[in-house]
Design an enzyme around this catalytic site. Structure first.
Site, short mmCIF file in Angstrom:
data_model
loop_
_atom_site.label_atom_id
_atom_site.label_comp_id
_atom_site.label_asym_id
_atom_site.label_seq_id
_atom_site.Cartn_x
_atom_site.Cartn_y
_atom_site.Cartn_z
N GLY A 1 100.23 109.52 25.77
CA GLY A 1 100.92 109.51 27.06
C GLY A 1 100.07 109.16 28.26
O GLY A 1 100.56 108.59 29.22
N ASP B 1 99.80 112.72 31.11
CA ASP B 1 100.93 112.13 31.83
C ASP B 1 101.72 113.18 32.60
O ASP B 1 102.11 112.96 33.73
CB ASP B 1 101.84 111.33 30.85
CG ASP B 1 102.20 112.10 29.58
OD1 ASP B 1 101.85 113.30 29.46
OD2 ASP B 1 102.84 111.49 28.70
N ASP C 1 103.99 120.35 31.56
CA ASP C 1 105.28 121.02 31.38
C ASP C 1 105.03 122.50 31.08
O ASP C 1 104.81 123.27 32.01
CB ASP C 1 106.04 120.29 30.25
CG ASP C 1 107.43 120.83 30.03
OD1 ASP C 1 107.90 121.65 30.85
OD2 ASP C 1 108.08 120.44 29.04
N LYS D 1 105.93 119.22 36.19
CA LYS D 1 107.32 119.67 36.10
C LYS D 1 107.48 121.01 36.78
O LYS D 1 106.67 121.92 36.57
CB LYS D 1 107.75 119.80 34.63
CG LYS D 1 108.70 118.73 34.20
CD LYS D 1 109.29 118.99 32.83
CE LYS D 1 109.62 117.64 32.22
NZ LYS D 1 110.30 117.77 30.91
N VAL E 1 111.79 112.92 31.24
CA VAL E 1 111.48 111.64 31.87
C VAL E 1 110.69 110.74 30.93
O VAL E 1 109.96 111.22 30.06
CB VAL E 1 110.70 111.85 33.19
CG1 VAL E 1 111.54 112.65 34.18
CG2 VAL E 1 109.37 112.57 32.96
N ASP F 1 106.93 109.09 26.70
CA ASP F 1 107.80 108.60 25.63
C ASP F 1 108.89 109.58 25.29
O ASP F 1 108.83 110.77 25.61
CB ASP F 1 106.96 108.38 24.37
CG ASP F 1 106.55 109.71 23.73
OD1 ASP F 1 105.91 110.53 24.44
OD2 ASP F 1 106.89 109.95 22.56
N ARG G 1 107.32 103.92 26.45
CA ARG G 1 106.04 104.01 27.15
C ARG G 1 105.75 102.77 27.98
O ARG G 1 105.00 102.82 28.95
CB ARG G 1 104.89 104.17 26.14
CG ARG G 1 104.92 105.45 25.35
CD ARG G 1 103.58 105.67 24.67
NE ARG G 1 103.62 106.58 23.54
CZ ARG G 1 103.57 107.90 23.63
NH1 ARG G 1 103.50 108.48 24.81
NH2 ARG G 1 103.60 108.65 22.55
P1 IMP Z 1 103.18 120.83 27.73
O1 IMP Z 1 102.18 121.09 26.62
O2 IMP Z 1 104.51 121.51 27.48
O3 IMP Z 1 102.65 121.07 29.12
O4 IMP Z 1 103.62 119.34 27.64
C1 IMP Z 1 102.77 118.34 27.85
C2 IMP Z 1 103.08 117.21 26.92
O5 IMP Z 1 104.47 117.13 26.60
C3 IMP Z 1 102.70 115.95 27.62
O6 IMP Z 1 101.51 115.51 27.09
C4 IMP Z 1 103.83 115.02 27.33
O7 IMP Z 1 103.41 114.16 26.29
C5 IMP Z 1 104.97 115.85 26.83
N1 IMP Z 1 106.10 115.94 27.79
C6 IMP Z 1 106.45 117.01 28.54
N2 IMP Z 1 107.53 116.75 29.29
C7 IMP Z 1 107.87 115.47 29.01
C8 IMP Z 1 108.91 114.60 29.49
O8 IMP Z 1 109.76 114.93 30.34
N3 IMP Z 1 108.92 113.35 28.97
C9 IMP Z 1 108.02 112.92 28.04
N4 IMP Z 1 107.03 113.70 27.58
C10 IMP Z 1 106.96 114.96 28.05
MG MG Z 2 103.92 112.77 24.80
#
Ligand code: IMP
Ligand code: MG
Length: 194
Positions: A55, A111, A114, A143, A165, A171, A177
């Site tokens: 990403g 990228d 979340d 986010k 998104v 992706d 992407r």
């Molecule tokens: P986290 O570990 O939940 O903070 O998520 C981070 C990873 O989830 C990022 O590296 C993204 O690849 C993926 N991700 C989180 N939200 C989205 C989204 O809305 N679209 C695409 N990828 C996301």
């Molecule tokens: Mg990803």
């Protein structure tokens, strides 16, 4: 929504509910972020930027050209989604190799932030196992959610609502992407998983 840039990518735009950031808006924000990082790190040497694949690759390619300092770049590959739109909470490191970060000031790029599981796992592992001088984090998108992990990015580009998104490296199931813009994916293109 802005006009699609060419007919060849038209099917991708049909999958977007709405556009959030145009190429020009992303570029303008990267110039600002690059200036901020340049100012903060200009007295330090040994900067290493580590991007999280896949990403973060477009983000890294464009951001590093706005940081006007000597640096090294590296990458790390992890998985958290396993195909869906919700983080699994389990971060799998896809390779055993960790970047050589000994005595380096490290900025980890992703990228989007979340739940925080990904950045939390990677920054902790780097601190524990790689002997860096410092570790900070930088994401293009943050986010607006209550994160599972108490972590915020040290640098971020834009805040986004809790929507799925795609584009500019982001992706769904490996696709989208290559869209130069960022937009909200129409739920009909992923609700089949629910
Ligand atoms: P986290 O570990 O939940 O903070 O998520 C981070 C990873 O989830 C990022 O590296 C993204 O690849 C993926 N991700 C989180 N939200 C989205 C989204 O809305 N679209 C695409 N990828 C996301
Ligand atoms: Mg990803």
């Amino acid at each position: 929504m802005d006009a699609p840039r060419n007919d060849a990518t038209r099917p991708l735009y049909d999958h977007l509910e709405r556009l959030l950031f145009t190429e020009a808006e992303i570029k303008a924000r990267l110039v600002e972020m690059g200036a901020q990082i340049t100012a903060e790190y200009e007295d330090r040497r040994q900067l290493t930027i580590v991007t999280i694949l896949q990403g973060g690759m477009l983000f890294m390619a464009d951001l590093i050209r706005e940081i006007h300092l000597p640096m090294k770049v590296d990458s790390i590959s992890v998985s958290s989604y396993h195909g869906g739109t919700e983080s699994s909470g389990t971060i799998t490191f896809n390779e055993n190799r960790l970047p050589d970060l000994k005595d380096r000031h490290v900025i980890v790029l992703d990228d989007i932030l979340d739940t925080g599981h990904t950045l939390h796992a990677i920054t902790n592992r780097f601190r524990d196992e790689c002997n860096p001088l410092s570790v900070k984090s930088c994401v293009l998108l943050s986010k607006k959610v209550d994160r599972a992990e108490k972590i915020e990015a040290d640098f971020y580009g834009f805040e986004v609502e809790n929507e799925f998104v795609v584009g500019y490296g982001l992706d769904y199931n490996g696709e989208y992407r290559n869209l130069p813009e960022i937009g909200v994916l129409k739920p009909e293109f992923y609700t089949h998983e629910a």
